[in-house]
Design a protein around this motif. Structure first.
Motif, short mmCIF file in Angstrom:
data_model
loop_
_atom_site.label_atom_id
_atom_site.label_comp_id
_atom_site.label_asym_id
_atom_site.label_seq_id
_atom_site.Cartn_x
_atom_site.Cartn_y
_atom_site.Cartn_z
N THR A 168 20.86 13.73 -19.78
CA THR A 168 20.81 13.16 -21.12
C THR A 168 19.69 13.84 -21.89
O THR A 168 18.56 13.92 -21.42
CB THR A 168 20.55 11.64 -21.08
N LEU A 169 20.03 14.36 -23.06
CA LEU A 169 19.05 14.97 -23.93
C LEU A 169 18.96 14.17 -25.23
O LEU A 169 20.00 13.83 -25.81
CB LEU A 169 19.42 16.42 -24.26
N SER A 170 17.77 13.86 -25.67
CA SER A 170 17.60 13.12 -26.91
C SER A 170 17.21 14.08 -28.04
O SER A 170 16.79 15.22 -27.79
CB SER A 170 16.52 12.04 -26.76
N ALA A 171 17.33 13.60 -29.26
CA ALA A 171 17.00 14.42 -30.42
C ALA A 171 15.50 14.60 -30.59
O ALA A 171 15.06 15.37 -31.45
CB ALA A 171 17.61 13.81 -31.68
N SER A 172 14.72 13.89 -29.81
CA SER A 172 13.26 13.95 -29.97
C SER A 172 12.57 14.67 -28.81
O SER A 172 11.36 14.54 -28.63
CB SER A 172 12.69 12.53 -30.10
#
Length: 220
Positions: free
Chosen positions: A185-189
């Motif tokens: 999972t990669l977040s925008a932050s």
């Protein structure tokens, strides 16, 4: 039709950009993008935008070559690039969307325009396409919408980055890389996907996929 090319403004197209265009591609120019497309040897089929930045010579070219002209009022909610992408999606049987934008000098560079282009490529209307790509300056981009995968045409040891610019991405996989990911999972932050490298030991090129969200692959 297969490939549809959107040429945005921003300066002269790089050799990488010109070389990415397939023969027989349908070309949509966004405002002054027509000037740059013609300078690169292309023959735009459609001119879209409020026409506030195209040159007088570009306008004349469009009329002389009977290009379709879709003019819009300057006061509008969508950028010329977004309007050009929307027009590109009207082309029958489009499967590959390629956006080209020339590099600009440091004094004229508008980071907001660059971000706007990248965000537009994540629009849900593009999710059904087989391929969404861009060449901005000499940098290549692959935009992976939910449930899609792509083989990265890069050499062993070449760098690339995975970014969740449009919001959180789940089920991110990258194989054939120095630092592989599996169901990540990669977040925008976060910038965890920055500066990965194609494996120098793998016999196959890196392959990226995403289950949910829009994943941006950047190849400098």
């Amino acid at each position: 039709m297969g490939q549809v090319v959107v040429v945005a403004g921003g300066g002269q197209l790089s050799q990488q950009a010109v070389g990415a265009v397939a023969g027989g591609a349908f070309i949509v120019a966004a405002d002054s993008g027509l000037d740059h497309a013609v300078a690169a040897g292309f023959v735009p089929d459609v001119l879209v935008g409020d026409l506030d930045s195209i040159s007088a010579a570009g306008r004349m070219w469009a009329y002389e070559h009977a290009a379709e002209i879709e003019a819009h009022e300057p006061d509008k909610d969508l950028t010329d690039t977004e309007l050009a992408i929307a027009r590109a999606l009207q082309v029958p049987d489009v499967n590959d969307l390629l956006l080209l934008c020339g590099s600009v000098s440091a004094s004229d560079e508008r980071l907001d325009h660059l971000l706007g282009i990248l965000l537009a490529l994540g629009h849900p209307s593009l999710s059904a396409l087989g391929s969404v790509r861009a060449v901005i300056g000499t940098t290549q981009f692959r935009i992976l919408h939910a449930g899609t995968r792509a083989t990265l045409e890069i050499e062993p040891g070449q760098q690339f980055s995975l970014l969740a610019l449009h919001g959180s991405c789940t089920g991110v996989n990258i194989a054939g890389a120095r630092w592989p990911l599996e169901n990540a999972t990669l977040s925008a932050s976060e910038a965890r996907g920055l500066s990965n490298e194609a494996s120098i030991t793998s016999e196959t090129r890196p392959e990226a996929s995403v289950q949910t969200g829009v994943l941006t692959v950047v190849i400098p």
